[in-house]
Motif scaffolding. Structure first.
Motif, short mmCIF file in Angstrom:
data_model
loop_
_atom_site.label_atom_id
_atom_site.label_comp_id
_atom_site.label_asym_id
_atom_site.label_seq_id
_atom_site.Cartn_x
_atom_site.Cartn_y
_atom_site.Cartn_z
N LYS A 359 0.83 -1.21 0.00
CA LYS A 359 0.00 0.00 0.00
C LYS A 359 0.86 1.26 0.00
O LYS A 359 0.64 2.18 -0.78
CB LYS A 359 -0.93 0.01 1.22
N TRP A 360 1.85 1.31 0.91
CA TRP A 360 2.64 2.53 0.99
C TRP A 360 3.63 2.63 -0.16
O TRP A 360 3.95 3.72 -0.63
CB TRP A 360 3.34 2.62 2.36
N TYR A 384 8.43 17.32 5.81
CA TYR A 384 8.07 16.26 6.77
C TYR A 384 9.25 15.81 7.64
O TYR A 384 9.12 14.87 8.43
CB TYR A 384 7.47 15.06 6.04
N LYS A 385 10.40 16.51 7.48
CA LYS A 385 11.58 16.26 8.32
C LYS A 385 12.09 14.82 8.27
O LYS A 385 12.67 14.32 9.24
CB LYS A 385 11.27 16.64 9.78
N GLU A 410 7.26 7.69 9.87
CA GLU A 410 7.19 9.06 9.36
C GLU A 410 6.71 9.10 7.91
O GLU A 410 5.94 10.00 7.52
CB GLU A 410 8.56 9.74 9.46
N LEU A 411 7.15 8.13 7.11
CA LEU A 411 6.71 8.08 5.71
C LEU A 411 5.21 7.86 5.61
O LEU A 411 4.52 8.48 4.78
CB LEU A 411 7.46 6.96 4.98
N PHE A 415 2.47 10.36 3.85
CA PHE A 415 1.59 9.96 2.74
C PHE A 415 0.12 9.87 3.16
O PHE A 415 -0.71 9.29 2.44
CB PHE A 415 2.06 8.63 2.16
N LYS A 416 -0.20 10.45 4.33
CA LYS A 416 -1.59 10.66 4.76
C LYS A 416 -2.36 9.37 5.01
O LYS A 416 -3.57 9.29 4.78
CB LYS A 416 -2.37 11.51 3.74
N PHE A 417 -1.68 8.34 5.50
CA PHE A 417 -2.42 7.15 5.93
C PHE A 417 -3.06 7.44 7.28
O PHE A 417 -2.48 8.15 8.12
CB PHE A 417 -1.47 5.94 6.06
#
Length: 503
Positions: A359-360, A384-385, A410-411, A415-417
């Motif tokens: 998914k990601w 997003y540091k 952080e990823l 990615f707005k999960f």
């Protein structure tokens, strides 16, 4: 201790503190020297002008190997060539075809004449040289060993009425002895290089055909600082080494090969492959292995390495590998076996876990495709540091072999999960990583039990070893020695990693 698995302090002291003398004796046999040169010319001709004729390449390799091995036999030349007659005649029959007319006339005919001459000889120059050597040096038969590279048919050889121990070099190492005299039937370049660093007798004598280099060449570490005639010896103590003789290098002539692809050309070939999506390229180093072949090693994965002494298989980072290390990998792709075994460990959950992980990655690939990898990298690092979101890392994250980057949490937020999806993906990634680790351990333990206990000797002889696993449904595995490994890092398609590339 080199080549010896038993700890023996007394023996080690003899190896490293006893005064020894290293000598080089030339064996004169004109037809053998002419044959070796003719085989060298044949190899060059075939690899240069018939490089796409796979059948001829393979048959020439087998023919040359059979003929060149005459330099290791103590049988009469007549006996040796009669024993190999079938293979030799097969090659002559193949090359008599009209398409090979020039090759046969210029390169094969001279070899036929030489073999015809040698087939009539009821002698062996090694045996004749040994007779002179024993008489001149008064070598006792009690603690003198005569070593060959291949296992001899007899354990003793009679020279001037005395019987001397005759054995394979590997067998001698396993004995763990320090002899009065060790006689090698072959040059230093013919045997494993450990015999040029550790001396196992008060007298070490290399008996080699005059066509081959028969000497030890000092390292050139100080060549830019001092005159080459000066001697700086940082390896040997109490070792008196004769000057030796120049000639062909056996490994350079027959083992390493004269013609090979340029590494730059190889890299350009794979880095320029089109219609490969960015996510399918991985970061690799290029290693040279046996027979001038190559293999791409993914630096973001650990690879299986075999310890020469214990035969233990462990996983090592590619950045820590060096020349001499033994790699073990599946014939097609080692990572696929680990994935299969990991899926078996995860059972019915395997498909669900892997779909969660995808998914990601799909979202990352979508953003890279739409915005470009440089912009995605800048956004992740600035907005997003995610400081480790370099372009190289992003390429590796999109790889099928990437499971759980250290910054995955952080990823996923970048990615707005949603929180539920984040927990699901992180849990799946942890389960998959754990299963892959367990799979790697299980595969390593299982393969260790199937390895040939004489592995080191087999690899020293051929440069590689191949076997079929009973445990893993007939999967074939390769063991390859790293000859060299690049300092540079390259990006190549993922489906090209851990595969042998012909040089």
């Amino acid at each position: 201790m080199l080549g010896h698995r038993r700890a023996d302090l007394g023996l080690a002291n003899k190896f490293y503190s006893s005064p020894v003398k290293v000598e080089f004796i030339q064996v004169e046999e004109d037809q053998i020297g002419q044959l070796i040169q003719a085989l060298k010319d044949l190899k060059y001709e075939v690899k240069t002008y018939y490089e796409h004729d796979q059948l001829l390449l393979e048959e020439t390799g087998a023919f040359i190997q059979a003929c060149r091995s005459v330099v290791g036999t103590i049988n009469n030349y007549s006996t040796y060539f009669r024993e190999n007659n079938e293979l030799i005649v097969k090659y002559f029959t193949l090359t008599k075809r009209r398409i090979y007319a020039d090759l046969f006339k210029n390169n094969i005919d001279p070899i036929i004449d030489l073999i015809k001459t040698l087939r009539k000889k009821q002698n062996n120059a090694y045996v004749e040289t040994l007779l002179k050597l024993v008489n001149e040096k008064h070598l006792s038969s009690e603690n003198t060993y005569i070593l060959t590279k291949k296992k001899p048919s007899d354990e003793l050889i009679e020279v001037n009425g005395l019987k001397y121990k005759l054995m394979e070099d590997k067998e001698f190492i396993d004995l763990g002895v320090f002899a009065d005299a060790v006689i090698f039937l072959g040059t230093p370049g013919y045997f494993d290089n450990k015999f040029s660093k550790v001396f196992y007798g008060k007298q070490t004598i290399f008996v080699g055909y005059s066509c081959f280099a028969n000497r030890l060449v000092k390292k050139k570490s100080f060549s830019d600082l001092i005159n080459s005639n000066h001697i700086i010896n940082t390896i040997y103590k109490n070792v008196n080494i004769d000057k030796g003789f120049a000639g062909l290098d056996f490994n350079e002539t027959f083992v390493k090969g004269r013609i090979k692809k340029s590494e730059n050309s190889l890299i350009n070939q794979f880095e320029s492959i089109t219609n490969i999506s960015l996510g399918e390229n991985v970061e690799v180093k290029l290693a040279t292995i046996s027979n001038d072949n190559y293999i791409f090693l993914p630096i973001r994965q650990k690879v299986d390495v075999i310890d020469r002494d214990s035969l233990k298989i462990s996983q090592e980072a590619v950045k820590d590998l060096s020349a001499g290390d033994l790699l073990i990998f599946r014939d097609h792709n080692a990572s696929s076996l680990i994935r299969e075994e990991a899926d078996y460990i995860m059972g019915v959950n395997a498909e669900r876990y892997r779909e969660s992980l995808e998914k990601w990655k799909r979202r990352l690939r979508y953003n890279v495709k739409g915005k470009g990898i440089d912009r995605v990298s800048k956004i992740l690092r600035r907005s997003y540091k995610v400081s480790v979101a370099t372009e190289n890392n992003i390429k590796n994250w999109m790889s099928n072999n990437s499971i759980r980057p250290s910054c995955l949490d952080e990823l996923l937020q970048a990615f707005k999960f949603n929180p539920e999806e984040i927990n699901e993906i992180l849990s799946a990634a942890s389960e998959i990583r754990s299963a892959h680790i367990s799979a790697g351990h299980h595969i390593s333990r299982s393969l260790m039990s199937e390895l040939d206990k004489d592995l080191e000797n087999v690899v020293n002889e051929n440069g590689f070893y191949t076997f079929e696993s009973k445990e893993f449904k007939g999967a074939c595995f390769n063991i390859e020695e790293i000859k060299s490994i690049s300092n540079e890092i390259y990006f190549i398609p993922e489906n090209k990693i851990l595969k042998i590339i012909k040089g």
